[in-house]
Scaffold this motif. Structure first.
Motif, PDB file in Angstrom:
ATOM      1  N   GLN A  15       0.849  -1.233   0.174  1.00 20.97           N
ATOM      2  CA  GLN A  15      -0.137  -0.090  -0.005  1.00 20.97           C
ATOM      3  C   GLN A  15       0.963   1.419   0.075  1.00 20.97           C
ATOM      4  N   ARG A  16       2.101   0.981   0.149  1.00 18.92           N
ATOM      5  CA  ARG A  16       3.130   2.162  -0.233  1.00 18.92           C
ATOM      6  C   ARG A  16       3.008   3.437   0.975  1.00 18.92           C
ATOM      7  N   ARG A  17       2.829   2.729   2.040  1.00 19.91           N
ATOM      8  CA  ARG A  17       2.862   3.383   3.514  1.00 19.91           C
ATOM      9  C   ARG A  17       4.111   3.887   3.944  1.00 19.91           C
ATOM     10  N   VAL A  18       5.013   3.258   3.179  1.00 25.97           N
ATOM     11  CA  VAL A  18       6.436   3.668   3.602  1.00 25.97           C
ATOM     12  C   VAL A  18       7.376   4.057   2.313  1.00 25.97           C
ATOM     13  N   ALA A  19       8.172   5.157   2.471  1.00 28.94           N
ATOM     14  CA  ALA A  19       8.899   5.481   1.206  1.00 28.94           C
ATOM     15  C   ALA A  19       9.891   4.844   0.776  1.00 28.94           C
ATOM     16  N   LEU A  20      10.649   3.713   1.501  1.00 26.17           N
ATOM     17  CA  LEU A  20      11.760   3.267   1.288  1.00 26.17           C
ATOM     18  C   LEU A  20      11.834   1.823   2.104  1.00 26.17           C
ATOM     19  N   LEU A  21      12.527   0.813   1.566  1.00 31.32           N
ATOM     20  CA  LEU A  21      13.025  -0.241   1.965  1.00 31.32           C
ATOM     21  C   LEU A  21      14.666  -0.209   2.187  1.00 31.32           C
ATOM     22  N   ILE A  22      14.953  -0.595   3.268  1.00 26.91           N
ATOM     23  CA  ILE A  22      16.415  -0.822   3.518  1.00 26.91           C
ATOM     24  C   ILE A  22      16.846  -2.181   4.021  1.00 26.91           C
ATOM     25  N   TYR A  23      17.739  -2.786   3.233  1.00 27.94           N
ATOM     26  CA  TYR A  23      17.831  -4.321   3.444  1.00 27.94           C
ATOM     27  C   TYR A  23      19.511  -4.294   3.758  1.00 27.94           C
ATOM     28  N   ASN A  24      19.581  -5.521   4.731  1.00 26.07           N
ATOM     29  CA  ASN A  24      21.072  -5.677   4.912  1.00 26.07           C
ATOM     30  C   ASN A  24      21.816  -6.710   4.213  1.00 26.07           C
ATOM     31  N   LYS A  25      22.723  -5.939   3.211  1.00 22.69           N
ATOM     32  CA  LYS A  25      23.485  -6.725   2.353  1.00 22.69           C
ATOM     33  C   LYS A  25      23.995  -8.182   3.067  1.00 22.69           C
ATOM     34  N   GLN A  26      24.343  -8.056   4.064  1.00 24.99           N
ATOM     35  CA  GLN A  26      24.988  -9.391   4.829  1.00 24.99           C
ATOM     36  C   GLN A  26      23.956 -10.495   4.680  1.00 24.99           C
ATOM     37  N   VAL A  27      22.798 -10.265   4.741  1.00 24.65           N
ATOM     38  CA  VAL A  27      21.720 -11.351   4.848  1.00 24.65           C
ATOM     39  C   VAL A  27      20.892 -11.508   3.765  1.00 24.65           C
ATOM     40  N   SER A  28      20.759 -12.797   3.317  1.00 25.25           N
ATOM     41  CA  SER A  28      19.767 -13.236   2.359  1.00 25.25           C
ATOM     42  C   SER A  28      19.260 -14.373   2.653  1.00 25.25           C
ATOM     43  N   GLU A  29      17.811 -14.385   2.723  1.00 18.68           N
ATOM     44  CA  GLU A  29      17.142 -15.408   3.172  1.00 18.68           C
ATOM     45  C   GLU A  29      15.723 -15.125   2.429  1.00 18.68           C
ATOM     46  N   PRO A  30      15.011 -16.237   2.338  1.00 14.94           N
ATOM     47  CA  PRO A  30      13.906 -16.211   1.529  1.00 14.94           C
ATOM     48  C   PRO A  30      12.797 -15.284   2.070  1.00 14.94           C
ATOM     49  N   LEU A  31      12.755 -15.014   3.386  1.00 19.32           N
ATOM     50  CA  LEU A  31      11.556 -14.120   3.970  1.00 19.32           C
ATOM     51  C   LEU A  31      12.032 -12.676   3.395  1.00 19.32           C
ATOM     52  N   ARG A  34      11.735 -12.202  -0.296  1.00 25.84           N
ATOM     53  CA  ARG A  34      10.231 -11.728  -0.526  1.00 25.84           C
ATOM     54  C   ARG A  34       9.992 -10.518  -0.236  1.00 25.84           C
ATOM     55  N   MET A  35      10.180  -9.776   0.595  1.00 30.25           N
ATOM     56  CA  MET A  35       9.778  -8.340   0.924  1.00 30.25           C
ATOM     57  C   MET A  35      10.547  -7.528   0.236  1.00 30.25           C
ATOM     58  N   ARG A  36      11.765  -7.693  -0.503  1.00 29.03           N
ATOM     59  CA  ARG A  36      12.349  -6.924  -1.297  1.00 29.03           C
ATOM     60  C   ARG A  36      11.400  -6.976  -2.702  1.00 29.03           C
ATOM     61  N   ASP A  37      11.152  -8.269  -3.109  1.00 25.59           N
ATOM     62  CA  ASP A  37      10.286  -8.361  -4.325  1.00 25.59           C
ATOM     63  C   ASP A  37       9.031  -7.645  -4.253  1.00 25.59           C
ATOM     64  N   ILE A  38       8.289  -7.774  -3.004  1.00 24.60           N
ATOM     65  CA  ILE A  38       7.014  -7.128  -2.957  1.00 24.60           C
ATOM     66  C   ILE A  38       7.186  -5.480  -3.034  1.00 24.60           C
ATOM     67  N   ALA A  39       8.477  -4.733  -2.309  1.00 19.35           N
ATOM     68  CA  ALA A  39       8.764  -3.630  -2.404  1.00 19.35           C
ATOM     69  C   ALA A  39       8.821  -3.266  -3.993  1.00 19.35           C
ATOM     70  N   ARG A  40       9.534  -3.888  -4.673  1.00 22.96           N
ATOM     71  CA  ARG A  40       9.942  -3.582  -6.124  1.00 22.96           C
ATOM     72  C   ARG A  40       8.478  -3.381  -6.972  1.00 22.96           C
ATOM     73  N   GLN A  41       7.845  -4.743  -6.601  1.00 22.46           N
ATOM     74  CA  GLN A  41       6.431  -4.642  -7.337  1.00 22.46           C
ATOM     75  C   GLN A  41       5.563  -3.568  -7.141  1.00 22.46           C
ATOM     76  N   ALA A  42       5.847  -3.064  -5.874  1.00 20.25           N
ATOM     77  CA  ALA A  42       4.828  -1.868  -5.175  1.00 20.25           C
ATOM     78  C   ALA A  42       5.485  -0.677  -5.701  1.00 20.25           C
ATOM     79  N   GLY A  43       6.722  -0.365  -6.359  1.00 15.35           N
ATOM     80  CA  GLY A  43       7.331   0.609  -6.656  1.00 15.35           C
ATOM     81  C   GLY A  43       8.045   1.555  -5.369  1.00 15.35           C
ATOM     82  N   VAL A  44       8.296   0.425  -4.458  1.00 13.14           N
ATOM     83  CA  VAL A  44       8.929   1.076  -3.115  1.00 13.14           C
ATOM     84  C   VAL A  44      10.275   1.072  -3.338  1.00 13.14           C
TER      85      VAL A  44
END
Length: 293
Positions: free
Chosen positions: A229-245, A248-258
């Protein structure tokens, strides 16, 4: 006559040993390279710094010390660590290898007023904490090597000029994007977000991920909804951690245009502390500009 010669020789030897001791670089061990680069900036050629965790692909929360690490710590004159449970393995090594003359700098202990109420351990993203660590190191180094105290003081001044640039850049970015609501996969960037005056949403999810705890379905649902719903302006992720969950959140953000921005848990090799912080702010600025198009 022989007595005078012996006394003179003894004085010369003592002086030579003192000069040699002063010429030898001071052994500094940093739990993470973030603090290692600060020690290098302050100590210059008069320190020999070893950063235990320096590979950007290592997760500090899962690090296990080796016997070689224990030997390195045992030989240190000064140890620098984060505290707040971030590097408890270092506390164990220090306890197992006591040294009466060794000094230990704990960043969290230097900056108790700056530690967040939730005890987020990533306080090195606050340049004010960096300044306190640098100042503490300058004082310790000057005490151990008074002949170069002026050098340490000059280096500290240069270091503080760099962190002042970080604070200035943060104020400008905050003025351009006041009071944003942003989120993250982990609270790695929390202290910088506080400096920017931005609200960090979805913190239950973030701390679950950081602590290796499975978020509840309701926590995950709320987090996903904020992105979709784009209630946030940005998603920050940890480069050191790569796991399915988190992926998935990064994918959702990109699909939503965040917009998304990756950050490191500590300074990569070959990068200065202030430059590292400035690079992250620049990445955030560019992501927000791209998302606004």
């Amino acid at each position: 006559m022989r007595k005078n010669i012996a006394v003179a020789a003894g004085l010369w030897l003592a002086g030579a040993l003192l000069a040699l001791a002063q010429a030898a670089p001071i052994a500094v061990v940093a739990a993470e390279s973030t603090y290692g680069v600060i020690a290098e900036a302050i100590g210059g050629p008069y320190v020999r710094v070893t950063s235990i965790i320096r590979n950007p692909n290592v997760d500090p929360h899962q690090f296990e010390a080796s016997p070689a690490t224990a030997r390195t710590v045992a030989r240190a004159a000064i140890v620098v660590m984060n505290g707040l449970g971030y590097d408890d393995w270092m506390r164990k090594l220090l306890a197992a290898n006591p040294a009466p003359g060794r000094a230990v700098v704990v960043a969290a202990a230097l900056a108790p007023a700056l530690v967040m109420a939730d005890r987020n351990p990533h306080l090195f993203y606050d340049p004010r904490v960096g300044n306190l660590v640098a100042s503490g190191l300058a004082a310790l180094l000057a005490k151990r090597d008074p002949a170069h105290a002026a050098d340490f003081a000059r280096n500290l001044q240069t270091f503080e000029q760099g962190t002042l640039q970080v604070e200035t850049a943060a104020r400008r970015l905050s003025a351009q994007h006041p009071k944003l609501a942003v989120t993250a996969t982990e609270p790695v960037y929390g202290y910088m977000l506080r400096l920017l005056g931005w609200r960090s949403a979805g913190e239950a999810f973030q701390f679950n991920v950081m602590n290796g705890t499975e978020p509840s379905p309701s926590v995950v649902a709320r987090y996903q909804d904020a992105l979709r719903q784009r209630r946030v302006a940005l998603l920050i992720y940890n480069k050191q951690v790569s796991e399915p969950l988190t992926q998935r959140m990064r994918d959702i953000a990109r699909q939503a245009g965040v917009p998304t921005v990756g950050v490191d848990e500590f300074v990569p090799p070959g990068t200065g502390y202030a430059a590292w912080l400035l690079d992250s702010l620049q990445a955030v600025r560019q992501a927000l500009a791209k998302g606004a198009r």
